[in-house]
Enzyme design. Structure first.
Site, short mmCIF file in Angstrom:
data_model
loop_
_atom_site.label_atom_id
_atom_site.label_comp_id
_atom_site.label_asym_id
_atom_site.label_seq_id
_atom_site.Cartn_x
_atom_site.Cartn_y
_atom_site.Cartn_z
CB SER A 172 -0.87 0.02 1.26
OG SER A 172 -0.11 0.50 2.37
CG ASP A 173 1.84 5.81 -1.04
OD1 ASP A 173 2.79 5.75 -0.23
OD2 ASP A 173 1.77 6.66 -1.94
CD1 TRP A 174 2.12 7.28 5.82
CD2 TRP A 174 4.27 6.68 5.67
NE1 TRP A 174 2.70 7.54 7.02
CE2 TRP A 174 4.03 7.19 6.96
CE3 TRP A 174 5.56 6.25 5.35
CZ2 TRP A 174 5.03 7.28 7.93
CZ3 TRP A 174 6.56 6.35 6.31
CH2 TRP A 174 6.28 6.85 7.58
#
Ligand code: NOJ
Length: 756
Positions: free
Chosen positions: A288-290
């Protein structure tokens, strides 16, 4: 003859043995993954799906309960990967804590944003893409991989292959511009550079194709914003670089913060399950992104952490980056049968697969060699690569009366501007582990490369940013202080030539650095006008991470050199170009608008029902501005000139299985050696889905001596003309195509061909 006969069966036997061995190896990796999986508890499986950022000093004690919890989880084998732990000392210690305390001793994978270099910094990606030189782009990724690997890192969150058409978006700096074809090729070159031929090699690191998908199309250029595009545009303009990355064997993908037509990308199963892991058969891992799994709640798409975890995993997100959702929801979701354990198993297998491919199970300390770290980082060889990449990225935008290269008649130069002696901004915003203020400034580069007899004097003129500058904090721009103007004006008046270094601070572009104004910030406009008034003999050296509004400068300043943020060797590259030791050959990969109101702006736009060019009131344009770019995609000048011959076709018509060869002669008609990027575009005149007015389909960068001619040949076949049609498939449709060839996307000659 005998040799040939004997050789053949041997080759065949070799191929059989080889492919059997490969098969056996592959099989055994899959078997190893399965047997490891069978030993894992549910908690340990979920642990592999957790990625933490190092917000505490891994070599010292955690100082709060949040970080203590992370540390405990690490020791208990409940963490799969960490980001932002760098350096052999730190990564070794974190790995040791994991390996010596955890039950199953599954190695940690250390990730980092190595975007355009680790310690040695290369040009920002938008700048480097202007080189149109795939070899140098692969090489800078290779060097970045070598430095990262030598410093404990096994996974970079790069390349960013988001096509973007909006200069307001701060992250346009991090990609390769507005064209899907060029972005695809650059993405593949980067992946090859990072991953090498074999991921298990000690200098190979896993690459990450990001952000999947649509992030570069944020509405109004505002970072993280909503993306609303249809299925055809998504497939034709945004997804091709990702498909190419998957085909090139990229080890990992990252999803994106934005929603796409109402569904956040992180929870988007069309993207992740149907396309990536389905149709494209991607076997690697999706991070996932942050915090983007947790952000499903902010989007108003998930009501709580449980639903966020469920939606993200079902959609195909394998690892939760610093989001604390998977670790706090998946166990219950599996126990309550909301999530099938098979989905968890699949995610864990993908994560383990990357770790096996990297050879971490053979040696968890693979990237931990202090001696290598000392020798590899910032080596003189790496600086040479940085200089080469920097020179190749520079774009000459304007050169009236051939003011450049600086002639021998110039005896005194005033170097002026807030960025002239800036040793920090050239490092950009994503600067890895670069030492602050370590780049060669433009002033230093000028001094290094000017003939000794030339008098060089410097006056800053004004500050651009004031106070602390950092990745995490907003920056303050100097809006008022012009006290340095007088000295700069005096210097300009008494010098033969002015080199005016202006543009953007490193922290004006990058993540969360979107702007509504793409002109010169602070008091720079006043400074530019005052200096020009004092001495019109000005060479403007631009430093910036996005296309800027240069309309006034284009109308007044005789020479403009786009130098982006070129990294560690910025100033030396600029010095070589200014004094003619290197002939610039860069070409823009993102259109430079005339004003911010034109955005989004791109060369490969669509026809409208009202046409685009007709000089009538009711056509698709503006009343107060031209519709086209100030400097178009593919544009860049040289110190020499190139003459194009006529387009020649091998045949006018082609069918399935056939191809057309298109050739053109290009001659260097100037006095110095130069490089030219010969560009070929196609227009599909009619389609089941409307088609862009032209699309880049080929290019070749050639070097020509004065007077020399080379023939450049392109090929068109049905693959070249395929697109995502109304049938929602990639297909070639029959009909007429216009072929354009030339020096940029605007100055082209054309002919036609037919697919039948
Ligand atoms: C957020 C960014 O969008 C992404 O590109 C980056 O890799 C992660 N943060 C990790 O720093």
């Amino acid at each position: 003859m005998i040799k040939k006969i004997i050789k053949k069966p041997l080759i065949i036997l070799g191929v059989i043995i080889c492919s059997n061995t490969l098969l056996a190896q592959k099989k055994s990796t899959e078997e190893k993954i399965d047997s490891l999986l069978s030993l894992m508890t549910l908690e340990e499986k979920i642990g592999q799906m957790v990625q933490y950022s190092a917000s505490w000093d891994v070599t010292g004690p955690a100082n709060d309960s949040y970080n203590q919890n992370k540390l405990d989880n690490l020791k208990n084998g409940l963490v799969g990967s960490m980001l932002n732990v760098t350096g052999v000392k730190n990564t070794r210690e974190a790995q040791r804590l994991n390996m010596e305390n955890s039950r199953l001793k599954i190695p940690l994978l250390f990730a980092y944003d190595v975007i355009h270099g680790y310690k040695t910094i290369f040009p920002v990606p938008l700048g480097e893409s202007a080189s149109w030189d795939l070899e140098i782009m692969e090489l800078t990724a290779r060097v970045a991989a070598r430095e990262s690997a030598a410093s404990g890192i096994g996974w970079t969150f790069s390349p960013m292959i988001d096509v973007s058409r909006d200069a307001r978006w701060g992250r346009i700096m991090e990609g390769s511009g507005e064209d899907p074809y060029l972005t695809s090729l650059i993405g593949v070159a980067k992946i090859k550079g990072y991953q090498g031929d074999d991921l298990s090699h000690p200098t190979s690191i896993a690459a990450c194709a990001k952000h999947f998908a649509g992030y570069g199309f944020a509405e109004s250029g505002k970072d993280y914003n909503t993306v609303n595009i249809g299925i055809h545009e998504l497939n034709n303009s945004i997804l091709p670089p990702f498909k190419a990355a998957s085909e090139a064997g990229v080890a990992t993908f990252m999803n994106s913060f934005n929603e796409l037509d109402g569904i956040p990308a992180t929870a988007n199963s069309y993207l992740q399950r149907d396309l990536l892991k389905g149709e494209w058969n991607f076997q690697g891992l999706m991070v996932s992104d942050w915090g983007s799994i947790a952000e499903l709640i902010n989007h108003g798409y998930a009501k709580d952490k449980f639903q966020a975890g469920e939606l993200a995993l079902k959609a195909g997100s394998d690892m939760d980056m610093e989001g604390a959702i998977y670790e706090n929801s998946l166990k219950e979701l599996v126990q309550n049968k909301v999530i099938d354990i098979k989905l968890v198993d699949d995610a864990v297998k993908r994560i383990l697969r990357v770790k096996f491919q990297l050879g971490l199970f053979d040696d968890p300390y693979k990237y931990c060699d202090e001696e290598l770290e000392k020798n590899e980082l910032y080596s003189s060889e790496n600086q040479e690569v940085a200089l080469d990449a920097a020179k190749k990225s520079i774009v000459l935008l304007k050169n009236d009366k051939q003011i450049l290269p600086i002639s021998g008649d110039v005896k005194s130069i005033a170097v002026i501007g807030p960025l002239a002696d800036d040793k920090d901004s050239p490092l950009g915003n994503w600067r890895g582990q670069a030492v602050p203020n370590s780049a060669v400034s433009v002033l230093e580069g000028i001094k290094n490369h000017a003939p000794k007899s030339v008098k060089i004097r410097y006056a800053k003129g004004a500050d651009l940013s004031i106070g602390e500058r950092s990745f995490l904090k907003p920056m303050t721009i100097n809006q008022t202080d012009t006290s340095g103007f007088e000295k700069a004006i005096n210097l300009a008046e008494k010098s033969d030539l002015v080199i005016l270094v202006v543009g953007e601070d490193a922290y004006q572009s990058g993540e969360a650095r979107s702007q509504t104004d793409i002109g010169f910030a602070g008091v720079q406009n006043e400074l530019i006008e005052a200096i020009y008034k004092a001495n019109p003999n000005v060479v403007m050296v631009l430093m910036n991470g996005r296309p800027m509004d240069l309309t006034w400068s284009d109308q007044h300043i005789p020479a403009i050199l786009e130098t982006w943020l070129l990294g560690s060797q910025h100033g030396n590259a600029v010095g070589e170009v200014l004094f003619g030791k290197y002939n610039p050959s860069g070409k823009l990969t993102a259109s430079f608008p005339r004003n911010v109101g034109q955005l989004p702006l791109y060369y490969n736009y669509k026809q409208t029902g009202r046409g685009n060019e007709i000089p009538d009131v009711t056509y698709a344009s503006y009343r107060d501005s031209k519709r086209d770019a100030l400097y178009p995609f593919g544009f860049g000048l040289s110190y020499t000139e190139f003459e194009y011959g006529k387009i020649k076709l091998s045949q006018e018509k082609f069918s399935k299985g056939e191809s057309i060869q298109i050739s053109i002669d290009v001659k260097n008609t100037g006095k110095v050696k130069g490089e030219e990027v010969v560009q070929m575009y196609l227009q599909d005149l009619f389609g089941s889905v409307t088609r862009p007015i032209k699309e880049l389909k080929g290019f070749e960068k050639i070097t020509l001596n004065p007077g020399e001619t080379k023939t450049v040949t392109f090929k068109i076949d049905e693959k070249t003309i395929e697109f995502f049609t109304a049938n929602q498939k990639w297909e070639a449709e029959k009909g007429e195509f216009k072929i354009y060839i030339g020096t940029n996307s605007r100055d082209l000659q054309n002919t036609s061909c037919f697919y039948q």
